[in-house]
Every structure is written in structure tokens, then in C-alpha cells.
Write an enzyme that holds these catalytic residues in place. Structure first.
Site, short mmCIF file in Angstrom:
data_model
loop_
_atom_site.label_atom_id
_atom_site.label_comp_id
_atom_site.label_asym_id
_atom_site.label_seq_id
_atom_site.Cartn_x
_atom_site.Cartn_y
_atom_site.Cartn_z
N GLU A 221 0.87 -1.17 0.00
CA GLU A 221 0.00 0.00 0.00
C GLU A 221 0.91 1.23 0.00
O GLU A 221 1.46 1.60 1.04
CB GLU A 221 -0.92 -0.02 1.23
CG GLU A 221 -1.92 -1.16 1.24
CD GLU A 221 -2.93 -1.08 0.12
OE1 GLU A 221 -3.07 0.01 -0.49
OE2 GLU A 221 -3.57 -2.11 -0.18
N CYS A 255 -1.49 9.56 2.29
CA CYS A 255 -1.23 9.03 0.95
C CYS A 255 -2.39 9.29 -0.01
O CYS A 255 -2.23 9.14 -1.22
CB CYS A 255 -0.93 7.53 1.02
SG CYS A 255 -2.28 6.55 1.74
#
Length: 493
Positions: A221, A255
């Protein structure tokens, strides 16, 4: 199962014994029952909730300053609904799946979801608790033992979580590992059944390389430069308000934050004015506002200020979205606060055009056609998310079909990641694999086919020597020729 052992920062030498204890326990006890899995999930939730205030205070200390309410909401509260959903869904997910049509084919088949054994979870510093607790919970739901490597960017929070988990778990079930780069490197080299990593693409490359030595499957991720497109039919003021709030979440250290915004060339000034007023409204006294999250450390503070300086030196214009009397106070290396900054006239040779910012900086870029936007995004590394502000129009459908990203959110921040069973993950440089709910359960399971035969004479009768006659070969060749003619007809040849 609980332990009285007090946690301490682990060394490289501690890792293999911890791993071996978990693997031995898994092999000895086998896949856990639904009752055991629910009990482990409950204990994990109890550990996190019981230490919630200590975790929030520790995270604030690790960041320099992080609002208490933000830490509690972003890193703690989400575990309640997340784990409740896992428990409610477990019976359904654990039930073997009957393969449709398999019985009619003479091969009744079911698919089992089999635990992988020991799962490793490597967490990031920006949401240091939630981004290890959530994947760990899904791995536990899938029947695995779990080792968590807490980010060395959050040593205080890591110590709190390690101690909290040790109150409820024996290390052979779940353990939180702390320590520096050497421990993290050795951790990634353990022969896990699966390794889950959240962090930067650069570190993800190192993690995947280490895992490859054991052929360990990985979920990465990562992040990336997330675009936002303000369409021609968008409400500029509302889009600016939401983009500004999205950019400033956790001090811009998410993110999923938008990194750059495309807007029609004729509306650039309108968007910049709206973004500026929205950012000032969010934090009218930015240098002292207790709702501001600091840049996490000196290295990242220098990196973000360096991106701004590099862009300006190469011809970009910087608009500091704070009141004029605040500008002399920022950037402040002591509090690690950087004024929310809008960059214009950014070109490809500038570092900010190519590096994920992870700070309160937003680039605004003009466009004259949607083809121009699509070409820019599609020819660069795939982002974790793309944002669209405007209607579900032909332009959006064109954008949707011709770009690739981990997800798309329309008219809001990260809504594609909000629902429990929507797979969340990146693609290309923004990651591989997915989790959240059922997707996480599947990631941490091996899906094993269990088939039986009701074929007269069995498969051996179909492939053994009696069936390998010249007549059989002629029949097979005839079937091949028929299939060939059919496919040629379909393609017009």
C-alpha cells in the site's frame, strides 16, 4: 490468552524466535475456530481502546504536535466499526464456497479459505496505529498469527501499542515489534505466509526485494501524486473548499491527499483565490493553531521546504495561504510548520512535479482540453486515487476509461475508501494487492479447491493408454479444426 511479559524494543536476534513461536503454534493448533478468531478480534479492540488516550498523546509527541481529537478519530475510533464488521461477516466468509456447475460436470468442488499461518504487517508513521491495526485485524479474521512491525517514526506510540497488546495476547498469537532500520530490514526477510506493507514506493521496493528471497507474497500500500480534476461544470468555491480540506488532513501527510489540481485555464485565478480563502478559513492563525498537525520530523520538514524552494528557483510562483502577518513566522523549523502553499507555473524539471509532497503544498495546473489532462495523468506513474470535481458527465466517463488509478473519488475526499467491503489498494507505483473487509480476508487466505470425482472410469480413463489411439487422435484433431474455424469466423478471417 495473556502474558505478563513487559514489552521492550526488539533486536534483530529477537525476530526469528518470535516468528518460530507463532509458526509452531499455528502448526500445532491448526486453523482457529470462529470463536477463537472473534475472541482475538475482541482482545485487539480492547487493547487499542484501553490505551486510546495514551496512544493519542504518544502520537502527538512523535509528530511534535498532532490534535488529540484527530488522533482519536483517525487512528482509534475506526477500529470499532471495522472489527465489528469482521466479526459479523466471519461465518459467511469462512463457509466453503460451492463452485457452480461443478457437480453437473461430474467434479463436485468447493473452495476453502485457508489461513496462511504467520502474517507480517509493516506500518507507516503517518497513521501509525490504524494502518497496522486494520490489516492485522483482517489477518486475524482469516485465521492467522500476526507480527506487527511498528514504524520507527513513531517510537512513543509503538511502545504504547506494544505494551497494550502484550496485556491481552501471548506473543505466539500477536506481537508488536519496535526498533530501527536494522530490525525493519530483518523483519521483511522473515518467511511469512504474507507480508503487508504500507509506506513509500522507495521503501516498498526494498521490502518486496527482501520478501522475494522467501517467495513471500506481498501487499504493498504505497502512495503517489494524486491528481484532482476540476471539471468545466464544477462549483469552483465548493470544489476549492473540499480540496483545501483534503490537502490539509494530517498536515498534508496522507497518501490519499490530492497533490495537484487541473482546472480550465480561464478559471485558474478563480480557483487559486477560492483555495486561498478556504485554506485561511481552515487555519486563520496557522502558526499557533492547535488544530494543525506538524510535519513529522526535521528531515521531512527540510524535504518539503526544499520542494517549494526548488520550484520557486526554477520559475514557479508560490502563494502562501495564510494572513499576511503570519508569513514572516513561517516556515518555522522549531514547530515544523509550513504555510499552506499553492504553486503555479510548475514544470516537469521541478522536483515537486515528480515527488509526492506529503505536506501542505498543492500545485494548480491549467488545461485547455480533457485530452490534455488524460495524457498528463496516463503517462505518469499511476496514483493511489484520482479526484473528480463535477458531474458524472461524458468528460468524466472519458477520464474514467482512459486513466488508471487505485480508486476514483467524485466530489469529496477518499470516499472510495470509506465503505467496509470495497477493495482498497493501488496499482503500479502506488501499490499492489488490496484489503478492507472481505478483500483483506481474501488477501490473508489461501483459496484452496477441494474437488471430488464422479466421472465414470475417472480422469485416468480419459488420459490413459486405452484412450490414446489413432481414432482418439483423429477425433481430437477434428475438434481443434472446428474450434479454429469458429474463431476465424468471429474475427472475420
Amino acid at each position: 490468552m495473556t502474558t505478563t511479559l513487559q514489552p521492550r524494543e526488539q533486536t534483530v536476534a529477537d525476530l526469528r524466535p518470535l516468528f518460530d513461536a507463532q509458526r509452531s503454534a499455528h502448526l500445532r493448533e491448526g486453523p482457529p475456530s470462529i470463536e477463537v478468531r472473534k475472541d482475538r478480534l475482541n482482545r485487539l479492540l480492547a487493547a487499542v481502546l484501553g490505551a486510546s488516550d495514551d496512544l493519542a498523546e504518544a502520537m502527538s509527541a512523535d509528530f511534535g504536535h498532532r490534535p488529540l481529537a484527530f488522533s482519536l478519530s483517525a487512528d482509534v475510533v475506526g477500529a470499532v466499526d471495522h472489527i465489528a464488521h469482521l466479526k459479523d461477516s466471519l461465518e459467511n466468509w469462512m463457509t466453503p464456497v460451492v463452485v457452480a456447475g461443478s457437480a453437473e460436470a461430474g467434479i463436485p468442488t468447493e473452495i476453502d479459505a485457508v489461513p496462511l499461518g504467520v502474517v507480517g504487517v509493516v506500518g507507516p508513521w503517518n497513521f501509525p496505529v490504524s494502518l497496522v491495526v486494520h490489516p492485522a485485524a483482517e489477518a486475524i479474521a482469516a485465521g492467522n498469527r500476526v507480527m506487527i512491525k511498528f514504524s520507527d517514526g513513531g517510537p512513543r506510540a509503538g511502545a504504547v501499542l506494544s505494551e497494550a497488546v502484550s496485556r491481552y495476547f501471548d506473543p505466539s498469537e500477536l506481537v508488536v515489534v519496535t526498533g530501527g532500520l536494522d530490525v525493519a530490514t530483518a523483519f521483511s526477510s522473515l518467511p511469512f505466509g504474507h507480508l503487508f506493507f504500507t509506506g513509500s514506493p522507495a521503501v516498498g521496493t526494498i521490502v518486496q526485494r527482501a520478501a522475494a528471497e522467501n517467495l513471500t507474497p506481498v501487499t504493498l500500500e504505497l502512495g503517489g501524486k494524486n491528481p484532482a480534476v476540476v471539471a468545466e461544470d464544477a462549483d469552483i468555491a465548493e470544489a476549492a473548499r473540499r480540496i483545501a480540506g483534503s490537502r490539509m488532513s494530517n498536515g498534508g501527510q496522507v497518501c490519499l491527499c490530492p497533490d495537484y489540481v487541473f482546472v480550465e485555464a480561464s478559471r485558474v485565478d478563480e480557483l487559486v483565490a477560492a483555495l486561498t480563502s478556504s485554506l485561511i478559513a481552515l487555519h486563520p492563525h496557522y502558526s499557533t493553531d492547535t488544530a494543525v498537525t506538524s510535519i513529522v520530523d526535521d528531515r521531512n520538514f527540510r524535504r518539503v521546504t526544499g520542494l517549494i524552494a526548488d520550484a520557486v528557483a526554477k520559475g514557479a510562483r508560490a502563494v502562501e495561504a495564510v494572513p499576511e502577518d503570519e508569513r514572516a513566522l513561517l516556515p518555522d523549523p522549531d514547530t515544523r510548520r509550513i504555510a499552506p502553499t499553492i504553486l503555479l507555473d510548475v514544470t516537469d524539471e521541478m522536483e515537486v512535479a515528480n515527488e509526492e509532497v506529503f505536506g501542505p503544498v498543492l500545485t494548480v495546473m491549467p488545461y485547455s482540453s480533457m485530452d490534455e489532462v488524460i495524457e498528463y495523468i496516463a503517462t505518469r506513474p499511476s496514483p493511489l486515487v484520482a479526484y473528480w470535481y463535477g458531474d458524472n458527465s461524458p468528460s468524466f466517463r472519458q477520464f474514467r476509461s482512459r486513466t488508471i488509478s487505485g480508486g476514483i473519488s467524485l466530489n469529496d475526499f477518499a470516499v472510495h475508501a470509506m465503505l467496509p467491503d470495497i477493495p482498497f489498494g493501488g496499482v503500479g507505483r502506488s501499490g499492489m494487492g488490496s484489503y478492507h473487509g472481505k478483500a483483506g480476508f481474501d488477501t490473508f487466505s489461501h483459496h484452496r479447491a477441494v474437488a471430488s470425482s464422479e466421472i465414470p472410469g475417472g480422469v485416468v480413463g480419459m488420459i490413459g493408454p486405452p484412450s490414446m489411439t489413432a481414432e482418439a487422435a483423429a477425433d481430437i484433431r477434428g475438434r481443434i479444426a472446428h474450434a479454429h474455424s469458429e474463431v476465424l469466423r468471429e474475427i472475420g478471417r
